[in-house]
Enzyme design. Structure first.
Site, PDB file in Angstrom:
ATOM      1  N   ASP A 174       5.869  24.351  -3.256  1.00 51.14           N
ATOM      2  CA  ASP A 174       4.998  23.232  -2.891  1.00 51.14           C
ATOM      3  C   ASP A 174       3.878  22.977  -3.893  1.00 51.14           C
ATOM      4  O   ASP A 174       2.783  22.543  -3.533  1.00 51.14           O
ATOM      5  CB  ASP A 174       4.397  23.444  -1.488  1.00 51.14           C
TER       6      ASP A 174
ATOM      7  N   LYS B  91       6.141  19.911  -7.525  1.00 51.69           N
ATOM      8  CA  LYS B  91       7.272  19.783  -8.467  1.00 51.69           C
ATOM      9  C   LYS B  91       7.910  18.400  -8.414  1.00 51.69           C
ATOM     10  O   LYS B  91       8.284  17.834  -9.432  1.00 51.69           O
ATOM     11  CB  LYS B  91       8.357  20.841  -8.136  1.00 51.69           C
TER      12      LYS B  91
ATOM     13  N   GLY C 165      11.190  20.636   0.054  1.00 57.20           N
ATOM     14  CA  GLY C 165      10.664  19.322   0.432  1.00 57.20           C
ATOM     15  C   GLY C 165       9.808  18.845  -0.718  1.00 57.20           C
ATOM     16  O   GLY C 165       8.754  19.419  -0.978  1.00 57.20           O
ATOM     17  N   HIS C 166      10.296  17.863  -1.459  1.00 55.95           N
ATOM     18  CA  HIS C 166       9.598  17.393  -2.662  1.00 55.95           C
ATOM     19  C   HIS C 166       9.084  15.978  -2.405  1.00 55.95           C
ATOM     20  O   HIS C 166       9.867  15.053  -2.199  1.00 55.95           O
ATOM     21  CB  HIS C 166      10.549  17.433  -3.872  1.00 55.95           C
TER      22      HIS C 166
ATOM     23  N   GLN D 206      11.524  25.621  -4.536  1.00 54.00           N
ATOM     24  CA  GLN D 206      10.705  26.786  -4.206  1.00 54.00           C
ATOM     25  C   GLN D 206       9.803  27.173  -5.401  1.00 54.00           C
ATOM     26  O   GLN D 206       9.393  26.296  -6.137  1.00 54.00           O
ATOM     27  CB  GLN D 206      11.569  27.970  -3.746  1.00 54.00           C
TER      28      GLN D 206
HETATM   29  P1  GDP Z   1       6.932  20.402  -4.124  1.00 51.33           P
HETATM   30  O1  GDP Z   1       7.737  21.068  -3.068  1.00 51.33           O
HETATM   31  O2  GDP Z   1       6.533  21.344  -5.217  1.00 51.33           O
HETATM   32  O3  GDP Z   1       7.554  19.152  -4.665  1.00 51.33           O
HETATM   33  O4  GDP Z   1       5.561  19.968  -3.420  1.00 51.33           O
HETATM   34  P2  GDP Z   1       5.403  19.301  -1.969  1.00 51.33           P
HETATM   35  O5  GDP Z   1       5.813  17.886  -2.033  1.00 51.33           O
HETATM   36  O6  GDP Z   1       6.007  20.158  -0.921  1.00 51.33           O
HETATM   37  O7  GDP Z   1       3.848  19.472  -1.765  1.00 51.33           O
HETATM   38  C1  GDP Z   1       2.937  18.949  -2.677  1.00 51.33           C
HETATM   39  C2  GDP Z   1       2.006  18.006  -1.928  1.00 51.33           C
HETATM   40  O8  GDP Z   1       0.908  17.700  -2.759  1.00 51.33           O
HETATM   41  C3  GDP Z   1       2.658  16.683  -1.589  1.00 51.33           C
HETATM   42  O9  GDP Z   1       2.104  16.209  -0.406  1.00 51.33           O
HETATM   43  C4  GDP Z   1       2.259  15.786  -2.762  1.00 51.33           C
HETATM   44  O10 GDP Z   1       2.204  14.420  -2.398  1.00 51.33           O
HETATM   45  C5  GDP Z   1       0.880  16.316  -3.070  1.00 51.33           C
HETATM   46  N1  GDP Z   1       0.469  16.250  -4.472  1.00 51.33           N
HETATM   47  C6  GDP Z   1       1.191  16.498  -5.593  1.00 51.33           C
HETATM   48  N2  GDP Z   1       0.388  16.429  -6.687  1.00 51.33           N
HETATM   49  C7  GDP Z   1      -0.848  16.131  -6.222  1.00 51.33           C
HETATM   50  C8  GDP Z   1      -2.120  15.953  -6.862  1.00 51.33           C
HETATM   51  O11 GDP Z   1      -2.287  16.076  -8.072  1.00 51.33           O
HETATM   52  N3  GDP Z   1      -3.175  15.667  -6.025  1.00 51.33           N
HETATM   53  C9  GDP Z   1      -3.036  15.548  -4.678  1.00 51.33           C
HETATM   54  N4  GDP Z   1      -4.108  15.271  -3.954  1.00 51.33           N
HETATM   55  N5  GDP Z   1      -1.868  15.719  -4.067  1.00 51.33           N
HETATM   56  C10 GDP Z   1      -0.798  16.011  -4.829  1.00 51.33           C
HETATM   57  P1  IMO Z   2       9.780  23.602  -2.160  1.00 48.60           P
HETATM   58  O1  IMO Z   2      10.945  23.334  -3.066  1.00 48.60           O
HETATM   59  C1  IMO Z   2       7.516  26.562   0.073  1.00 48.60           C
HETATM   60  C2  IMO Z   2       9.807  29.726   2.018  1.00 48.60           C
HETATM   61  C3  IMO Z   2       9.855  29.742   3.543  1.00 48.60           C
HETATM   62  C4  IMO Z   2       9.948  31.248   3.765  1.00 48.60           C
HETATM   63  C5  IMO Z   2      10.847  31.704   2.632  1.00 48.60           C
HETATM   64  C6  IMO Z   2      12.318  31.848   3.022  1.00 48.60           C
HETATM   65  O2  IMO Z   2       9.397  22.457  -1.319  1.00 48.60           O
HETATM   66  O3  IMO Z   2       8.643  24.185  -2.941  1.00 48.60           O
HETATM   67  P2  IMO Z   2      14.261  30.069   3.470  1.00 48.60           P
HETATM   68  O4  IMO Z   2      14.372  28.985   4.499  1.00 48.60           O
HETATM   69  O5  IMO Z   2      14.337  29.589   2.067  1.00 48.60           O
HETATM   70  O6  IMO Z   2      15.196  31.219   3.731  1.00 48.60           O
HETATM   71  O7  IMO Z   2      12.775  30.680   3.691  1.00 48.60           O
HETATM   72  O8  IMO Z   2      10.736  30.735   1.615  1.00 48.60           O
HETATM   73  N1  IMO Z   2      10.246  28.446   1.418  1.00 48.60           N
HETATM   74  C7  IMO Z   2       9.406  27.584   0.845  1.00 48.60           C
HETATM   75  N2  IMO Z   2       8.058  27.596   0.746  1.00 48.60           N
HETATM   76  N3  IMO Z   2       8.227  25.577  -0.494  1.00 48.60           N
HETATM   77  C8  IMO Z   2       9.568  25.575  -0.443  1.00 48.60           C
HETATM   78  O9  IMO Z   2      10.334  24.693  -1.130  1.00 48.60           O
HETATM   79  C9  IMO Z   2      10.223  26.581   0.290  1.00 48.60           C
HETATM   80  N4  IMO Z   2      11.519  26.862   0.581  1.00 48.60           N
HETATM   81  C10 IMO Z   2      11.511  28.010   1.260  1.00 48.60           C
HETATM   82  O10 IMO Z   2       8.677  29.189   4.090  1.00 48.60           O
HETATM   83  O11 IMO Z   2       8.690  31.839   3.583  1.00 48.60           O
HETATM   84 MG    MG Z   3       7.712  21.373  -1.001  1.00 46.58          MG
END
Ligand code: GDP
Ligand code: IMO
Ligand code: MG
Length: 439
Positions: free
Chosen positions: A15, A18, A42-43, A228
């Site tokens: 998270d 990416k 979840g991206h 991840q």
């Molecule tokens: P990922 O799994 O690495 O793609 O990240 P996620 O989407 O799960 O979580 C990142 C969160 O931060 C999302 O809600 C994005 O919209 C938000 N985000 C990403 N870059 C930035 C940033 O530079 N500033 C802020 N405020 N939010 C960001």
């Molecule tokens: P993105 O790509 C954050 C974590 C789960 C748990 C562990 C194992 O959005 O960054 P799983 O369901 O993979 O067997 O769970 O890994 N986890 C993540 N945490 N971002 C993710 O993906 C994750 N995918 C799995 O919360 O701790």
């Molecule tokens: Mg994510």
């Protein structure tokens, strides 16, 4: 060596942002490839103010010329994949099979796998805090050589036989150990077969594009989008609180079948602070109002499960380790805007650790034989920033100082800076890191 392609990974526990960075970089890419994980990811992207959360579809999909690829290292829930394709189609995106290629050898997450994952989390002895999507049990079957692959969905006889091959053991576990209902092979086969028919036009053995057609490979720019983060890697992460795939850049080799690892720039995406969802030790975790403020300002809720993300300061020993095992060349840092107006901020420069003989040690880099529950983080306090940029549009001096300190601690450049959720909320600090990749 001139870098001709790019592997982008999370440098923490996922998270990091990416999806947003991948989307932005993909305007320069011919291909965007997911190579591991599944819909546990979840991206999140915000394009023209519209939010999209991608779980399986590569985040480069929004660029007309970029082909999105799902490699054989990705575990696939056919129903989820189809739903995601349909939703993107409904939003007006071109989702024709020329735009999305899916490996016929990608393992399938069935109801057996998903239900076992949920049952173990609910009733097992050690809770990992998984996303409950069936990721672990599916990769287990890959290692056990019992995997059902996407191509198997196209032949009802093959599919039924492969389901039977896993059903006896798994139904015994579900019923006898976890007190759940068994899964019906016939119903599962029927459902999966139907999804196979929907998905079949997307299945493409693209391996040849990357291996045999070497001229094309050499001239293509490919972004491998990790899911991840490095600290969740099955082998190198904070085991057992990890996911079940290889999230280090090397994972691209196994999950997409690439043969040009050396010529890929390895870019780690890094949040300006640290978050973690699920169980597991987290040395710099904040349990006070500062943690709550960051959680609230950063809207730190899981994009897949909606769970609250745990928040803490940046952790240098873990990041130095991520650099080491991930061969990271550079970073993109996100969410510096979230840290504005916090007052003083901190980074953990090293740990103190007292071993069984009562001797004290200073630890600058994590190693995965270290019990993270027993370390004491040592912090450096730095002045916080009121805004990302000043009135002249320059980085405020406190933020600049924070970035300088992180760069000098990690000895890696911060090339991109995320300053908000939108696609356009990004500053290119060091374009030279990307060489001709951005041309
Ligand atoms: P990922 O799994 O690495 O793609 O990240 P996620 O989407 O799960 O979580 C990142 C969160 O931060 C999302 O809600 C994005 O919209 C938000 N985000 C990403 N870059 C930035 C940033 O530079 N500033 C802020 N405020 N939010 C960001
Ligand atoms: P993105 O790509 C954050 C974590 C789960 C748990 C562990 C194992 O959005 O960054 P799983 O369901 O993979 O067997 O769970 O890994 N986890 C993540 N945490 N971002 C993710 O993906 C994750 N995918 C799995 O919360 O701790
Ligand atoms: Mg994510």
């Amino acid at each position: 060596m001139e870098k001709t392609s790019l592997i982008l990974v999370g440098a923490q526990w996922g998270d990091e942002g990416k999806g947003k960075i991948t989307d932005w970089l993909s305007s320069h890419m011919d291909y965007c490839v997911r190579y591991q994980g599944g819909h546990n990811a979840g991206h999140t992207l915000y394009i023209d103010g519209k939010k999209t959360v991608l779980h399986l579809i590569p985040s480069g999909i929004f660029h007309a010329k970029t082909i999105a690829i799902i490699g054989s290292g990705v575990v696939i829930s056919p129903s989820h994949l189809w739903k995601e394709i349909e939703e993107l189609k409904a939003s007006g995106l071109n989702m024709n099979p020329e735009k999305l290629w899916i490996s016929p050898n990608a393992p399938v997450i069935t109801s057996f796998h998903q239900q076992l994952d949920v049952a173990r989390e609910a009733k097992g002895d050690v809770k990992i805090g998984t996303t409950g999507k069936g990721i672990g049990p599916t990769y287990e079957d890959v290692a056990a050589r019992k995997s059902i692959h996407l191509k198997d969905l196209l032949d009802i006889h093959v599919l039924t036989a492969k389901l039977k091959n896993i059903a006896t053991e798994k139904n015994a576990l579900l019923q006898l150990v976890y007190g759940m209902n068994p899964v019906s092979v016939e119903e599962e086969a029927k459902t999966l077969f139907e999804y196979g028919q929907k998905l079949k036009n997307y299945l493409k053995n693209f391996q040849n594009e990357f291996f045999n057609d070497s001229e094309k490979n050499k001239n293509s720019k490919i972004l491998y989008e990790g899911a991840q983060g490095i600290l969740l890697d099955l082998k190198f992460g904070t085991y057992p609180y990890v996911t079940s795939s290889h999230t280090v850049p090397m994972g691209a080799h196994f999950g997409a079948g690439i043969n040009h690892y050396e010529s890929c720039l390895k870019l780690g995406v890094l949040k300006a602070y640290t978050t973690r969802v699920g169980e597991g030790p987290f040395p710099t975790e904040l349990f006070d109002s500062m943690g709550e403020t960051i959680q609230t300002k950063g809207k730190e809720f899981g994009a897949t499960t909606g769970r609250k993300r745990r928040c803490g300061w940046l952790d240098m020993p873990l990041l130095r380790y991520a650099i080491q095992v991930g061969h990271l060349d550079a970073f993109a840092m996100t969410k510096v805007d979230v840290m504005a107006e916090l007052g003083d901020v901190k980074i953990c420069t090293h740990y103190e650790y007292t071993d069984e003989t009562n001797s004290h040690k200073k630890i600058s880099i994590y190693s995965n034989d270290l019990d993270l529950k027993k370390v004491r983080p040592v912090f450096q306090t730095l002045p916080g920033w009121d805004a990302v940029v000043d009135q002249k549009g320059q980085l405020t001096k406190e933020l600049k100082h924070y970035l300088d300190v992180v760069e000098s601690e990690l000895k890696r450049p911060i090339s991109l800076l995320g300053t908000g959720v939108g696609r356009e909320d990004l500053m290119i600090l060091k374009p030279q890191v990307f060489g001709s990749l951005m041309s």
